[in-house]
Scaffold this active site. Structure first.
Site, mmCIF file in Angstrom:
data_model
loop_
_atom_site.group_PDB
_atom_site.id
_atom_site.type_symbol
_atom_site.label_atom_id
_atom_site.label_comp_id
_atom_site.label_asym_id
_atom_site.label_seq_id
_atom_site.Cartn_x
_atom_site.Cartn_y
_atom_site.Cartn_z
ATOM 1 N N LYS A 82 0.812 -1.199 0.046
ATOM 2 C CA LYS A 82 -0.073 0.092 0.075
ATOM 3 C C LYS A 82 0.939 1.239 0.006
ATOM 4 O O LYS A 82 1.863 1.410 0.617
ATOM 5 C CB LYS A 82 -0.966 0.027 1.410
ATOM 6 C CG LYS A 82 -1.580 1.229 1.487
ATOM 7 C CD LYS A 82 -3.132 0.774 1.034
ATOM 8 C CE LYS A 82 -3.992 2.073 1.132
ATOM 9 N NZ LYS A 82 -3.728 3.021 -0.094
ATOM 10 N N LYS A 106 5.827 2.354 8.323
ATOM 11 C CA LYS A 106 4.947 3.114 8.610
ATOM 12 C C LYS A 106 3.576 1.963 8.969
ATOM 13 O O LYS A 106 2.884 1.867 9.984
ATOM 14 C CB LYS A 106 4.260 4.021 7.627
ATOM 15 C CG LYS A 106 4.869 5.418 7.321
ATOM 16 C CD LYS A 106 3.919 6.275 6.638
ATOM 17 C CE LYS A 106 4.865 7.498 5.887
ATOM 18 N NZ LYS A 106 4.074 8.354 5.128
ATOM 19 N N LYS A 118 4.862 2.169 -3.264
ATOM 20 C CA LYS A 118 4.914 3.282 -3.737
ATOM 21 C C LYS A 118 5.112 3.338 -4.991
ATOM 22 O O LYS A 118 5.613 2.485 -5.742
ATOM 23 C CB LYS A 118 6.350 3.965 -3.143
ATOM 24 C CG LYS A 118 6.080 5.530 -3.216
ATOM 25 C CD LYS A 118 5.074 5.808 -2.036
ATOM 26 C CE LYS A 118 5.092 7.601 -1.703
ATOM 27 N NZ LYS A 118 4.738 7.887 -0.294
ATOM 28 N N THR A 202 -3.276 13.210 7.696
ATOM 29 C CA THR A 202 -1.983 13.340 8.242
ATOM 30 C C THR A 202 -1.732 14.085 9.151
ATOM 31 O O THR A 202 -1.172 14.048 10.334
ATOM 32 C CB THR A 202 -1.405 13.675 6.836
ATOM 33 O OG1 THR A 202 -1.626 12.662 5.834
ATOM 34 C CG2 THR A 202 0.238 13.585 7.139
ATOM 35 N N ASN A 233 -0.402 21.101 2.529
ATOM 36 C CA ASN A 233 -1.861 20.421 3.148
ATOM 37 C C ASN A 233 -1.330 20.251 4.717
ATOM 38 O O ASN A 233 -2.310 20.577 5.546
ATOM 39 C CB ASN A 233 -1.783 19.033 2.390
ATOM 40 C CG ASN A 233 -3.224 18.449 2.738
ATOM 41 O OD1 ASN A 233 -4.299 18.969 2.978
ATOM 42 N ND2 ASN A 233 -2.964 17.163 2.824
ATOM 43 N N SER A 360 -6.489 5.626 5.138
ATOM 44 C CA SER A 360 -6.639 4.904 3.866
ATOM 45 C C SER A 360 -6.935 3.486 4.304
ATOM 46 O O SER A 360 -7.838 2.824 3.365
ATOM 47 C CB SER A 360 -5.186 4.933 3.020
ATOM 48 O OG SER A 360 -5.323 6.161 2.030
HETATM 49 N N1 GLU Z 1 1.062 8.715 -0.107
HETATM 50 C C1 GLU Z 1 0.695 8.803 1.708
HETATM 51 C C2 GLU Z 1 1.687 8.201 2.355
HETATM 52 O O1 GLU Z 1 2.982 8.541 2.091
HETATM 53 C C3 GLU Z 1 -0.373 7.857 1.695
HETATM 54 C C4 GLU Z 1 -0.528 6.476 1.493
HETATM 55 C C5 GLU Z 1 -1.641 6.050 1.242
HETATM 56 O O2 GLU Z 1 -2.549 6.410 1.990
HETATM 57 O O3 GLU Z 1 -1.733 4.621 1.178
HETATM 58 O O4 GLU Z 1 1.912 7.905 3.786
#
Ligand code: GLU
Length: 426
Positions: A82, A106, A118, A202, A233, A360
């Site tokens: 993810k 994470k 990613k 976030t 943001n 998410s």
């Molecule tokens: N791009 C965001 C991050 O780096 C969100 C990733 C997601 O929501 O899957 O955490």
């Protein structure tokens, strides 16, 4: 390509190599502390899969442009991978790789049933029309369709991508598979199965980390002096949340410089100005530099802009008792050590910025069950996840006598290592 652009992309390439190198260094330290053998590090230092695609797009003037895109899947031992997709002229393979490793960390830290992924496309969305962006987004999904899916790899928004782009991607995937697949991607508009609270998630996650860190340091949020570097943001939502919680936001900045008021800035006014003019600091005469901003007298410092802001050069000048990293990689490894030795409580990026991927995950769960939650329900669940994760990392940091970054990495790699072991991979 002009010289200026070439210079900045070389910088970005170097930055990405640095980020990958420092991430691997901390992963190695974390695995050593946990007593895992070298082969676990060998497994984790690179993504399991890395796909490079070339996407032909018809531009509005009738010409065809070929764009390069990437998708990295770091480790899927725990579950599907993810992570976001960024659209940026300086996207590189190294950057996408490093960021996929971060997503694994994470996910491990906030205990989601995912590994990290990613993606990115080398392009400048600011110079493309809506129809061109739509064709590019759909082309990317067609190009990577074999390796992604609701139970394989779930993309999301990232730098310069938004809910409209997620909507096009979801629509393209659903058309190809011939069934509606909202769980293919997160960060969608609410009407297409997006989750309440995703946009500010976030900043909410960062806010929760700040509150927990303040409790540990015996600082009362009401009246606490906070400095935020970056008014994008995350930074702007955060300024609002902290202001509403009674904190005094004494400094903020954007790319043009910083504003400082020891009595607290008028955040509602600044947000209003930013909405109309795109920047805040450009409107004022008495600005300070971004470096000066970091060194202001305050209780809490939040770097929410770009990487490598706090280094061994300026770490000793930082006055804050708490640093919460809302940006990716704002503090170097050496600066982290110097600050932690001085007793500064540093909440690392991989923990502080995990609110986005957490909501998410909630979005994906709602899509899978077809039953949707209210904004309050999402908020409560996010709070629970972030508080528990902060506590876990803090406990490891104190019991193992390591800094919060190393502790977060230790928590982040453990589940992935265990899952890989049970699967018989290592
Ligand atoms: N791009 C965001 C991050 O780096 C969100 C990733 C997601 O929501 O899957 O955490």
């Amino acid at each position: 390509m002009d010289n200026k652009k070439e210079g900045s992309s070389t910088n970005n390439q170097e930055n990405s190599i640095d980020v990958l190198h420092s991430t691997r260094t901390v992963i190695k330290r974390a695995l050593d502390r946990l007593g895992y053998p070298q082969e676990v590090y060998e497994l984790m230092k690179e993504p399991l899969r890395m796909m490079t695609v070339r996407i032909p797009v018809r531009m509005d003037d009738g010409s065809i442009e070929i764009f390069t895109g990437y998708r990295a899947q770091h480790n899927d031992a725990v579950g599907p991978t993810k992570g976001g997709v960024r659209f940026h002229p300086e996207v590189s393979e190294t950057e996408v790789k490093a960021l996929s490793i971060w997503m694994s960390l994470k996910a491990g830290i906030v205990d989601l049933p995912y590994g990290g992924g990613k993606g990115g496309i080398v392009c400048d969305p600011r110079e493309m029309s809506f129809p061109e962006l739509e064709r590019l987004s759909r082309g990317y999904v067609r190009a990577i369709s074999q390796i992604v899916g609701p139970t394989k790899d779930i993309p999301a928004p990232d730098v310069f991508t938004n809910s409209q782009i997620m909507a096009w991607m979801m629509d393209e995937y659903s058309r190809m598979k011939e069934f509606d697949s909202p769980g293919f991607i997160t960060g969608k508009p609410i009407v297409l199965g997006g989750s309440h609270g995703r946009e500010s998630a976030t900043a909410k996650g960062v806010t929760i980390c700040i509150k927990e860190a303040a409790k540990k340091k015996g600082i009362n949020i009401e009246g606490a002096r906070i400095v935020i570097q970056g008014f994008g943001n995350a930074g702007s939502f955060l300024a609002k949340f902290m202001h509403d919680a009674g904190a005094k936001v004494v400094g903020i900045s954007d790319v043009y410089g910083g504003l400082h008021d020891p009595d607290g800035l008028d955040i509602d006014y600044l947000l209003d100005r930013r909405d109309s003019f795109g920047t805040v600091t450009k409107l004022f005469k008495n600005t300070i530099s971004n470096q000066e901003l970091l060194e202001l007298d305050c209780d809490i410092l939040v770097p929410a802009a770009i990487e490598n802001q706090i280094t061994i050069e300026n770490a000793h000048k930082i006055k804050a008792n708490i640093i919460v990293e809302a940006a990716n990689g704002p503090t170097t490894i050496e600066a982290t050590e110097e600050l932690s030795n001085r007793g500064v409580l540093l909440v690392p990026d991989v923990l502080a910025s995990a609110g986005g991927v957490t909501v998410s995950y909630f979005e994906w769960v709602q899509n899978n069950q077809g039953f949707y939650w209210t904004e309050e329900e999402v908020g409560e669940r996010l709070e629970k996840v972030m508080v528990t994760s902060f506590e876990n990392v803090y406990r490891v940091a104190t019991s193992r006598r390591v800094d919060m970054r190393l502790a977060a990495y230790m928590v982040g790699v453990r589940k992935m290592a265990e899952a890989s072991r049970f699967r018989g991979w290592i």
